[in-house]
Design a protein around this motif. Structure first.
Motif, mmCIF file in Angstrom:
data_model
loop_
_atom_site.group_PDB
_atom_site.id
_atom_site.type_symbol
_atom_site.label_atom_id
_atom_site.label_comp_id
_atom_site.label_asym_id
_atom_site.label_seq_id
_atom_site.Cartn_x
_atom_site.Cartn_y
_atom_site.Cartn_z
ATOM 1 N N GLU A 43 -2.580 -21.914 -12.642
ATOM 2 C CA GLU A 43 -2.316 -20.881 -13.656
ATOM 3 C C GLU A 43 -1.500 -19.717 -13.116
ATOM 4 O O GLU A 43 -0.809 -19.033 -13.861
ATOM 5 N N PHE A 74 1.272 -15.905 -20.110
ATOM 6 C CA PHE A 74 0.245 -16.935 -20.296
ATOM 7 C C PHE A 74 -1.146 -16.366 -20.046
ATOM 8 O O PHE A 74 -2.104 -16.688 -20.757
ATOM 9 N N GLN A 75 -1.275 -15.507 -19.021
ATOM 10 C CA GLN A 75 -2.584 -14.923 -18.716
ATOM 11 C C GLN A 75 -3.084 -14.041 -19.863
ATOM 12 O O GLN A 75 -4.293 -13.935 -20.086
ATOM 13 N N LYS A 113 -4.293 -16.509 -22.736
ATOM 14 C CA LYS A 113 -5.290 -17.521 -22.352
ATOM 15 C C LYS A 113 -6.695 -17.011 -22.655
ATOM 16 O O LYS A 113 -7.042 -15.861 -22.344
ATOM 17 N N PRO A 154 -7.718 -22.676 -22.729
ATOM 18 C CA PRO A 154 -7.548 -22.349 -21.312
ATOM 19 C C PRO A 154 -6.303 -22.951 -20.666
ATOM 20 O O PRO A 154 -5.903 -22.518 -19.587
ATOM 21 N N THR A 155 -5.681 -23.967 -21.289
ATOM 22 C CA THR A 155 -4.564 -24.666 -20.649
ATOM 23 C C THR A 155 -3.240 -24.289 -21.304
ATOM 24 O O THR A 155 -3.208 -23.684 -22.386
ATOM 25 N N VAL A 165 -2.310 -23.181 -25.290
ATOM 26 C CA VAL A 165 -1.767 -21.832 -25.537
ATOM 27 C C VAL A 165 -0.464 -21.927 -26.319
ATOM 28 O O VAL A 165 -0.225 -21.155 -27.271
#
Length: 360
Positions: A255, A262-263, A266, A271-272, A276
């Motif tokens: 990640e 993305f963080q 998420k 979570p992936t 997302v």
């Protein structure tokens, strides 16, 4: 009679030419010896043939022949050179003397740091006995306790040296769980720094190999530290990713390469990366642009591009990238594709490059 009738040869002037006289030693005054000063004052005559010869290529100049003292100068220079060489040979120190001086310098440097010098010497002596295969189990346990007491509180200062780091590795390998936990607690704040060091990174690997309880803590310590950008610490992260990490920990390590966008999006529900992008399709281009900026410099590092963690992230990028982003990435990594083909994910990345790349 015949001689009387013969006519004598007469020249144009009417005089009979005289015969050549033989040279007599006593005839004429003695020649005077010229001094060096007289020679220099009188101009020396040079024949035309000799001067013409100097115009040809490969001939020496006239000035060289005028200088009669030149051979003497060369002889003097050679003597001086020989004398200097002889002097240099006589002054040149011997190999044994150089080695002795180096050993003395090493000892003086070690003596300056008295706090660690004595500990290193004693710990190495214990380590030499403890690491042997013939060492009995009871003797090794006794030596382990003695070594633990000796290095307690000073392990961090011993981890970055090439000789003392082997002692700590042996302590982790043969120690019990309590001793490993104590060493880990002392080093947990400097694990990332140790993973980037040439010698102490092996201690981090020993924790991953033999520390069952400390393994998950160590992987979490490496998370969000960008340790894989350094060619030394990237080998530690690769070992943890392939050998010790479970699926959740693998996703956590990968990640970090997806970028900050993305963080933000998420969540525990999504979570992936694929989930997302499915939940937020408008952020697809922004997330993949950040991935491209992170992955492009890694393609220039041969020691980093070979790792399977990087190959997995490259494959995720090619699966979700738009055609423009995909073509730009292929152009950036086309020379590094050969280093990707040895893993399953890397081979798929190479196939994507062949499918979507230009003939060039």
């Amino acid at each position: 009679m015949e001689n009387k009738n013969k006519k004598k040869f007469v020249g144009k002037s009417g005089k009979v030419p005289h015969r050549k006289r033989k040279f007599k030693k006593d005839s004429g005054p003695p020649k005077k010896l010229l001094k060096k000063g007289d020679e220099e004052e009188k101009p020396q005559s040079i024949s035309k043939k000799f001067v013409k010869g100097q115009l040809r290529t490969g001939k020496a100049s006239v000035k060289q022949f005028k200088n009669k003292k030149q051979p003497e100068k060369f002889a003097k220079k050679r003597k001086l050179d020989d004398g200097e060489e002889g002097g240099s040979n006589s002054k040149k120190p011997k190999r044994n003397d150089i080695q002795k001086k180096r050993k003395e310098l090493k000892k003086t440097r070690q003596l300056h740091d008295r706090s660690n010098y004595d500990i290193i010497i004693k710990s190495k002596q214990i380590w030499e006995n403890m690491r042997r295969k013939k060492c009995e189990k009871e003797t090794r346990e006794r030596l382990m306790d003695e070594l633990q007491e000796l290095v307690r509180g000073k392990i961090k200062s011993l981890t970055f040296a090439h000789d003392s780091t082997r002692v700590i590795q042996c302590l982790i390998q043969y120690g019990n769980e309590k001793q490993r936990r104590e060493i880990f607690e002392e080093l947990k704040d400097s694990l990332v720094e140790m993973s980037k060091s040439k010698y102490s990174r092996n201690i981090v690997k020993k924790f991953l190999m033999y520390g069952s309880n400390t393994c998950s803590k160590l992987i979490f310590a490496l998370y969000k530290k960008m340790a894989f950008k350094n060619f030394l610490s990237s080998a530690v992260v690769e070992y943890a990713y392939n050998e010790k990490a479970v699926l959740e920990q693998r996703n956590m390590l990968s990640e970090e390469l997806y970028g900050n966008t993305f963080q933000v999006y998420k969540t525990p529900v999504v979570p992936t990366l694929d989930k997302v992008l499915e939940a937020h399709p408008e952020k697809r281009e922004a997330i993949l642009d950040e991935m491209k900026q992170i992955l492009t410099p890694m393609a220039q590092k041969e020691s980093v591009i070979k790792h399977s963690l990087i190959h997995k992230v490259f494959l995720d990028f090619f699966m979700f990238a738009i055609p423009k982003q995909r073509s730009e990435m292929i152009e950036a990594i086309r020379e590094a594709v050969i280093y990707l083909a040895h893993t399953h994910d890397g081979a798929r990345v190479a196939m994507h490059c062949l499918w979507h790349g230009t003939p060039k």
